[in-house]
Design a protein around this motif. Structure first.
Motif, short mmCIF file in Angstrom:
data_model
loop_
_atom_site.label_atom_id
_atom_site.label_comp_id
_atom_site.label_asym_id
_atom_site.label_seq_id
_atom_site.Cartn_x
_atom_site.Cartn_y
_atom_site.Cartn_z
N GLY A 155 0.79 -1.22 0.00
CA GLY A 155 0.00 0.00 0.00
C GLY A 155 0.83 1.27 0.00
O GLY A 155 0.32 2.35 -0.29
N MET A 156 2.13 1.14 0.30
CA MET A 156 2.99 2.31 0.33
C MET A 156 2.96 3.04 -1.01
O MET A 156 3.02 4.27 -1.07
CB MET A 156 4.42 1.85 0.65
N ILE A 157 2.89 2.27 -2.10
CA ILE A 157 2.88 2.88 -3.43
C ILE A 157 1.51 3.52 -3.69
O ILE A 157 1.45 4.65 -4.18
CB ILE A 157 3.24 1.81 -4.48
N HIS A 158 0.45 2.82 -3.33
CA HIS A 158 -0.89 3.41 -3.47
C HIS A 158 -0.98 4.68 -2.64
O HIS A 158 -1.53 5.69 -3.06
CB HIS A 158 -1.96 2.43 -2.99
N ARG A 159 -0.43 4.58 -1.43
CA ARG A 159 -0.48 5.69 -0.49
C ARG A 159 0.28 6.89 -1.06
O ARG A 159 -0.13 8.04 -0.90
CB ARG A 159 0.12 5.24 0.84
N ALA A 160 1.42 6.62 -1.70
CA ALA A 160 2.23 7.69 -2.28
C ALA A 160 1.41 8.43 -3.34
O ALA A 160 1.41 9.67 -3.39
CB ALA A 160 3.51 7.13 -2.89
N LEU A 161 0.70 7.68 -4.17
CA LEU A 161 -0.13 8.30 -5.22
C LEU A 161 -1.22 9.15 -4.57
O LEU A 161 -1.50 10.27 -5.01
CB LEU A 161 -0.75 7.21 -6.11
N GLN A 162 -1.81 8.61 -3.49
CA GLN A 162 -2.87 9.34 -2.80
C GLN A 162 -2.34 10.67 -2.23
O GLN A 162 -2.94 11.73 -2.45
CB GLN A 162 -3.44 8.48 -1.67
N CYS A 163 -1.21 10.60 -1.53
CA CYS A 163 -0.64 11.81 -0.92
C CYS A 163 -0.28 12.83 -1.99
O CYS A 163 -0.55 14.02 -1.86
CB CYS A 163 0.60 11.48 -0.09
N PHE A 164 0.34 12.32 -3.06
CA PHE A 164 0.74 13.20 -4.18
C PHE A 164 -0.48 13.92 -4.73
O PHE A 164 -0.49 15.14 -4.89
CB PHE A 164 1.41 12.36 -5.27
#
Lengths: 355, 200
Positions: free
Chosen positions: B3-12
């Motif tokens: 989820g770290m990658i999904h989370r990165a997209l979300q934060c971005f």
């Protein structure tokens, strides 16, 4: 070996002469004392050696041969250091080429602790910051060039930081899950141990009934001797008894009635559409009789009973949930005062406040 | 995928375009929840779907968004831990590029479940490199391009970076070429081995 090469290989070394004076200092070690000239000074004037113990002179250290050393600067910031001391016999070049024959013993990482006798002896002390590295890096502004490429310290610092980031994320996730869990718990209407309604569930039913104007009977039941069961046989027995009680209460009531566990060993029963006192009294006494049958748990017999207080919505011109609960509670305590294991109906005429 | 990658997209997306657009993109993609947890796993498909929905709403290509995401990881204050972990790669921008060979293993050491593609660095001269992305998934190369552009600034280096493709063992792979013209073009941003938060 040249001091520069020695420094590149071991940035925190001290090369010590046979007289105990420092010949050369690794560049990173020198950074820890930026305003001092370390070369030329005596090792023991600069450092206190804590291990081996009782080192009062450089000769004492040499007498230990090759040994693990714990040391700290005598002055200023007394940062703990650890490392390895290796005596270098004076006659030899500090680091000689390996001239062992094929059938010689394999090289050992730490030379055997053989004191080199009386001969004056120089030495190499290779130090490291050990677990103090994080503090030292910060204090002395060390960077990756200050650590030998073969030294995994920088990787360790990377790992410390990466793991603390991951840990922080995990903690955040845990906090969010915990928040969600307690929110769900607050919203829950069911008691997880017995599967009965909980106090919140009971409050909702009671409010609905009171506002709908439907008649109902309200029973407040408190177990007798339950604390003894818990204290004597443990919480496992207590939980078992509570589930057993829940089963009996559901057996003795109709599906449209509501049974709630509202405290540790306190239950409330609501009989929808039933204000028939003889019927409710019958139910109450039957419940008490069944609860008095001993419950087997783990080879023991648990004995409890119950005290019950009852009130009816028909006692009131305008039934209010809180007052009815109080009155049922009052009747329950009358049962307790009568020596437990009995049922009391609230008597409205006793209470002047009934409106 | 982690989820770290999904989370990165979300934060971005939220930090750059606001929460409203993110909510719309998630709804477009048919993903059940707009909140991704960094330490949980989610299907890869959700990442692709949200990325495509976001790109469509912004009238950009997914590759452009990936590059912006890469730059965001290095430059945004909220992503400071990521920038710091990347800077452990080397003391100079060239060292950093050379360290990309180890990135996969380095990340694995810290987060064993986060599978990043292996990168292969080829050295053409002292200042010219190419980086091959060994992944069947498109997109990581564009993220890497964004990371490298932003990191060149971070180190204070003047570099020209390009995103292309190359065949490797008969398969087409994303490839980044990097040419460093000046290592000390600006002073860059600072980096200490230890953050002030770790030392108390």
């Amino acid at each position: 070996m040249e001091a520069a090469a020695l420094g590149a290989l071991m940035p925190m070394h001290l090369h010590v002469s046979a007289t105990g004076h420092i010949l050369s200092v690794g560049p990173t070690l020198a950074k820890l004392r930026p305003d001092e000239q370390l070369s030329g000074r005596r090792l023991l004037e600069l450092f206190e050696i804590k291990r081996p113990q009782n080192i009062r002179s450089y000769a004492d250290l040499v007498s230990h041969g090759s040994c693990l050393v714990r040391a700290r600067f005598r002055h200023g910031d007394q940062l703990g250091l650890k490392g390895l001391f290796v005596p270098l016999p004076a006659a030899q070049d500090p680091l000689q080429p390996d001239r062992r024959e094929a059938d010689d013993a394999p090289p050992v990482l730490r030379p055997l602790p053989t004191p080199p006798g009386d001969a004056a002896c120089g030495g190499l002390l290779n130090l490291s910051l050990g677990v103090n590295v994080v503090e030292a890096v910060q204090r002395y502004n060390l960077n990756s060039a200050d650590f030998a490429p073969a030294d995994p310290t920088v990787d360790m610092l990377y790992l410390i930081e990466a793991k603390s980031v991951a840990l922080e994320e995990s903690k955040r996730l845990n906090a969010r899950l915990e928040g969600a869990r307690s929110a769900a718990e607050v919203q829950a209407l069911t008691d997880t141990l017995t599967g009965l309604q909980n106090r919140r569930g009971m409050d909702l039913v009671l409010q609905q009934l009171a506002s709908s104007g439907q008649a109902f009977g309200l029973m407040h039941l408190d177990l007798d001797h339950f604390k003894q069961v818990n204290d004597t046989f443990g919480h496992g027995a207590g939980d078992h008894v509570l589930r057993h009680v829940a089963g009996i209460l559901q057996d003795e009531t109709r599906a449209s009635d509501m049974v709630a566990r509202v405290g540790g060993d306190e239950f409330v029963l609501i009989f929808q559409g039933c204000v028939d006192l003889p019927v409710l009294e019958g139910i109450a006494w039957r419940i008490i009789a069944r609860l008095e049958e001993p419950v087997a748990y783990d080879g023991h017999l648990c004995r409890i009973s119950a005290s019950i207080g009852t009130t009816l919505s028909s006692f009131y011109t305008k039934p209010v949930a809180d007052r009815m609960l109080n009155d049922a509670d009052e009747a329950l305590y009358a049962s307790k005062n009568q020596g437990r294991a009995c049922h009391t109906v609230f008597k409205p005429q006793q209470a002047s406040r009934i409106g | 995928m982690y989820g770290m990658i999904h989370r990165a997209l979300q934060c971005f997306s939220q930090d750059t375009y606001g929460d409203g657009l993110w909510q719309k993109a998630v709804a477009d993609a048919g993903v059940p929840s707009p909140e991704f947890e960094a330490m949980l796993t989610y299907p890869d498909q959700q990442l692709d779907d949200v990325l495509n929905a976001l790109a469509a709403r912004l009238d950009k290509t997914p590759a452009q968004l990936c590059e912006d995401l890469g730059a965001y990881l290095v430059t945004h204050a909220r992503m400071e831990p990521v920038r710091r972990l990347l800077r452990f790669g080397g003391a100079t921008f060239e060292d950093f590029v050379l360290s990309l060979d180890d990135l996969h293993d380095r990340v694995k050491l810290a987060l064993p479940d986060l599978h990043l593609p292996r990168l292969e660095v080829d050295v053409h001269s002292q200042s010219a490199f190419s980086i091959l992305v060994n992944s069947e998934r498109e997109g990581f190369g564009a993220v890497l391009l964004g990371i490298l552009r932003a990191l060149a600034d971070d180190y204070g280096a003047l570099a020209v970076l390009e995103h292309g493709r190359a065949a490797k063992d008969g398969l087409m792979r994303e490839k980044i070429t990097a040419e460093v013209f000046e290592a000390d073009f600006t002073s860059g941003r600072g980096f200490g081995l230890v953050t002030t938060d770790i030392v108390r």
